[in-house]
Write a protein that holds these residues in place. Structure first.
Motif, mmCIF file in Angstrom:
data_model
loop_
_atom_site.group_PDB
_atom_site.id
_atom_site.type_symbol
_atom_site.label_atom_id
_atom_site.label_comp_id
_atom_site.label_asym_id
_atom_site.label_seq_id
_atom_site.Cartn_x
_atom_site.Cartn_y
_atom_site.Cartn_z
ATOM 1 N N ARG A 1 40.261 39.687 36.292
ATOM 2 C CA ARG A 1 40.189 38.520 35.833
ATOM 3 C C ARG A 1 39.367 36.873 36.201
ATOM 4 N NH1 ARG A 1 45.402 38.609 33.823
ATOM 5 N NH2 ARG A 1 45.917 37.413 36.076
ATOM 6 N N GLN A 2 39.004 37.023 37.214
ATOM 7 C CA GLN A 2 37.970 36.516 38.173
ATOM 8 C C GLN A 2 36.716 36.978 37.500
ATOM 9 O OE1 GLN A 2 39.576 36.005 41.985
ATOM 10 N NE2 GLN A 2 37.315 35.472 42.359
ATOM 11 N N ARG A 3 36.777 39.051 38.045
ATOM 12 C CA ARG A 3 35.115 38.550 37.204
ATOM 13 C C ARG A 3 34.672 39.006 35.982
ATOM 14 N NH1 ARG A 3 34.064 45.575 38.290
ATOM 15 N NH2 ARG A 3 36.238 45.365 37.205
ATOM 16 N N GLU A 4 35.123 38.439 35.293
ATOM 17 C CA GLU A 4 34.798 38.179 34.222
ATOM 18 C C GLU A 4 34.731 36.541 34.119
ATOM 19 O OE1 GLU A 4 37.806 39.039 31.227
ATOM 20 O OE2 GLU A 4 38.164 41.449 31.912
ATOM 21 N N ARG A 5 35.599 36.215 34.891
ATOM 22 C CA ARG A 5 34.441 34.233 34.352
ATOM 23 C C ARG A 5 34.017 33.964 35.418
ATOM 24 N NH1 ARG A 5 39.310 33.555 36.421
ATOM 25 N NH2 ARG A 5 39.449 33.099 38.463
ATOM 26 N N GLU A 6 33.501 34.719 36.662
ATOM 27 C CA GLU A 6 32.168 34.834 37.423
ATOM 28 C C GLU A 6 30.845 35.241 36.839
ATOM 29 O OE1 GLU A 6 34.631 34.467 41.831
ATOM 30 O OE2 GLU A 6 33.702 36.669 41.319
ATOM 31 N N LEU A 7 31.128 36.325 35.490
ATOM 32 C CA LEU A 7 30.583 36.742 34.963
ATOM 33 C C LEU A 7 29.924 35.778 34.193
ATOM 34 C CD1 LEU A 7 31.059 40.839 35.008
ATOM 35 C CD2 LEU A 7 29.418 39.617 36.579
ATOM 36 N N ALA A 8 30.280 35.833 33.644
ATOM 37 C CA ALA A 8 30.537 34.190 32.060
ATOM 38 C C ALA A 8 30.228 33.491 32.624
ATOM 39 C CB ALA A 8 31.472 34.765 31.627
ATOM 40 N N GLU A 9 30.160 33.253 34.182
ATOM 41 C CA GLU A 9 29.571 31.760 33.994
ATOM 42 C C GLU A 9 27.803 31.515 35.265
ATOM 43 O OE1 GLU A 9 33.060 30.200 36.694
ATOM 44 O OE2 GLU A 9 33.740 29.073 34.911
ATOM 45 N N LYS A 10 27.987 33.419 35.427
ATOM 46 C CA LYS A 10 26.439 34.204 36.335
ATOM 47 C C LYS A 10 26.541 33.035 37.334
ATOM 48 C CE LYS A 10 23.853 33.550 31.823
ATOM 49 N NZ LYS A 10 24.656 34.250 31.346
ATOM 50 N N THR A 11 27.773 33.076 37.834
ATOM 51 C CA THR A 11 28.155 33.075 39.619
ATOM 52 C C THR A 11 27.603 34.146 40.675
ATOM 53 O OG1 THR A 11 30.425 31.833 38.615
ATOM 54 C CG2 THR A 11 30.127 32.523 40.907
ATOM 55 N N ASP A 12 26.940 33.159 41.731
ATOM 56 C CA ASP A 12 26.277 34.740 42.693
ATOM 57 C C ASP A 12 27.559 35.555 42.622
ATOM 58 O OD1 ASP A 12 23.554 33.234 42.443
ATOM 59 O OD2 ASP A 12 23.585 31.810 43.722
ATOM 60 N N MET A 13 26.997 36.630 43.173
ATOM 61 C CA MET A 13 27.847 37.663 43.820
ATOM 62 C C MET A 13 29.484 37.785 42.449
ATOM 63 S SD MET A 13 27.726 37.320 48.047
ATOM 64 C CE MET A 13 28.376 38.646 48.218
ATOM 65 N N ALA A 14 29.162 37.373 41.305
ATOM 66 C CA ALA A 14 30.141 37.793 40.497
ATOM 67 C C ALA A 14 30.929 39.295 40.599
ATOM 68 C CB ALA A 14 29.691 37.342 39.271
ATOM 69 N N GLY A 15 32.168 39.333 40.754
ATOM 70 C CA GLY A 15 33.097 40.253 40.369
ATOM 71 C C GLY A 15 33.036 40.308 42.289
ATOM 72 N N TRP A 16 32.941 40.029 43.034
ATOM 73 C CA TRP A 16 32.802 40.843 44.444
ATOM 74 C C TRP A 16 33.979 41.580 44.817
ATOM 75 C CZ3 TRP A 16 34.929 39.914 48.837
ATOM 76 C CH2 TRP A 16 34.190 40.780 50.333
ATOM 77 N N THR A 17 35.079 41.001 44.878
ATOM 78 C CA THR A 17 36.530 41.086 45.408
ATOM 79 C C THR A 17 36.841 42.679 44.103
ATOM 80 O OG1 THR A 17 36.827 39.200 46.340
ATOM 81 C CG2 THR A 17 38.824 40.614 45.707
ATOM 82 N N ALA A 18 36.627 42.099 43.108
ATOM 83 C CA ALA A 18 36.673 43.456 42.173
ATOM 84 C C ALA A 18 36.244 44.424 42.176
ATOM 85 C CB ALA A 18 37.029 42.788 40.577
ATOM 86 N N ASP A 19 34.466 44.408 42.717
ATOM 87 C CA ASP A 19 33.229 45.557 42.811
ATOM 88 C C ASP A 19 34.144 46.424 43.974
ATOM 89 O OD1 ASP A 19 32.694 44.508 40.659
ATOM 90 O OD2 ASP A 19 30.683 43.798 41.397
ATOM 91 N N SER A 20 34.656 45.215 45.360
ATOM 92 C CA SER A 20 34.715 45.903 46.501
ATOM 93 C C SER A 20 35.740 46.784 46.274
ATOM 94 C CB SER A 20 35.546 44.686 47.650
ATOM 95 O OG SER A 20 33.870 44.060 48.312
ATOM 96 N N ILE A 21 37.430 45.823 45.626
ATOM 97 C CA ILE A 21 38.622 46.722 45.634
ATOM 98 C C ILE A 21 38.283 48.515 44.432
ATOM 99 C CG2 ILE A 21 40.635 47.033 44.610
ATOM 100 C CD1 ILE A 21 40.717 44.368 45.365
ATOM 101 N N GLU A 22 36.936 48.273 43.729
ATOM 102 C CA GLU A 22 36.861 49.731 42.453
ATOM 103 C C GLU A 22 36.234 50.390 44.132
ATOM 104 O OE1 GLU A 22 34.751 48.248 39.471
ATOM 105 O OE2 GLU A 22 36.420 47.668 38.810
ATOM 106 N N CYS A 23 35.422 49.763 45.238
ATOM 107 C CA CYS A 23 34.823 51.417 45.629
ATOM 108 C C CYS A 23 35.454 51.693 46.955
ATOM 109 C CB CYS A 23 33.668 50.047 46.768
ATOM 110 S SG CYS A 23 32.104 50.415 46.163
#
Length: 99
Positions: free
Chosen positions: A24-46
């Protein structure tokens, strides 16, 4: 549901999926165009893709359980991550007698 408070430093766990809060945080950050949006979710996926079995590295003063993981990032450089073990079903404890 597994309870992270039963874990001890050195216990092995397998990360199974990204926690809903991080998705949910990644979705919110992407919508807000935040720098490094979704970094935590992306890291866990890696971590799940490259090395999902990790060891508990520490338990902080608040009783939160943490693990460290190293993965190769999208730029080919190794990244070190330190993440919390949530009180949810995104992980499972592994048998301590099997490596």
């Amino acid at each position: 549901m597994p309870d992270p408070k039963t874990l001890q430093v050195g216990d092995r766990i397998q990360i199974l999926r990204v926690p809903e809060n991080d998705l949910r945080q990644r979705e919110r950050e992407l919508a807000e165009k935040t720098d490094m949006a979704g970094w935590t979710a992306d890291s866990i996926e890696c971590i799940i893709e490259q090395s999902p079995v990790v060891r508990v590295s520490r338990i902080d003063e608040y009783g939160c359980v943490w693990y460290d993981a190293a993965v190769v990032g999208p730029d080919g450089v190794e990244e070190e991550h330190s993440l919390i073990v949530y009180d949810d079903d995104t992980w499972e404890r592994l048998d301590p007698f099997r490596e």
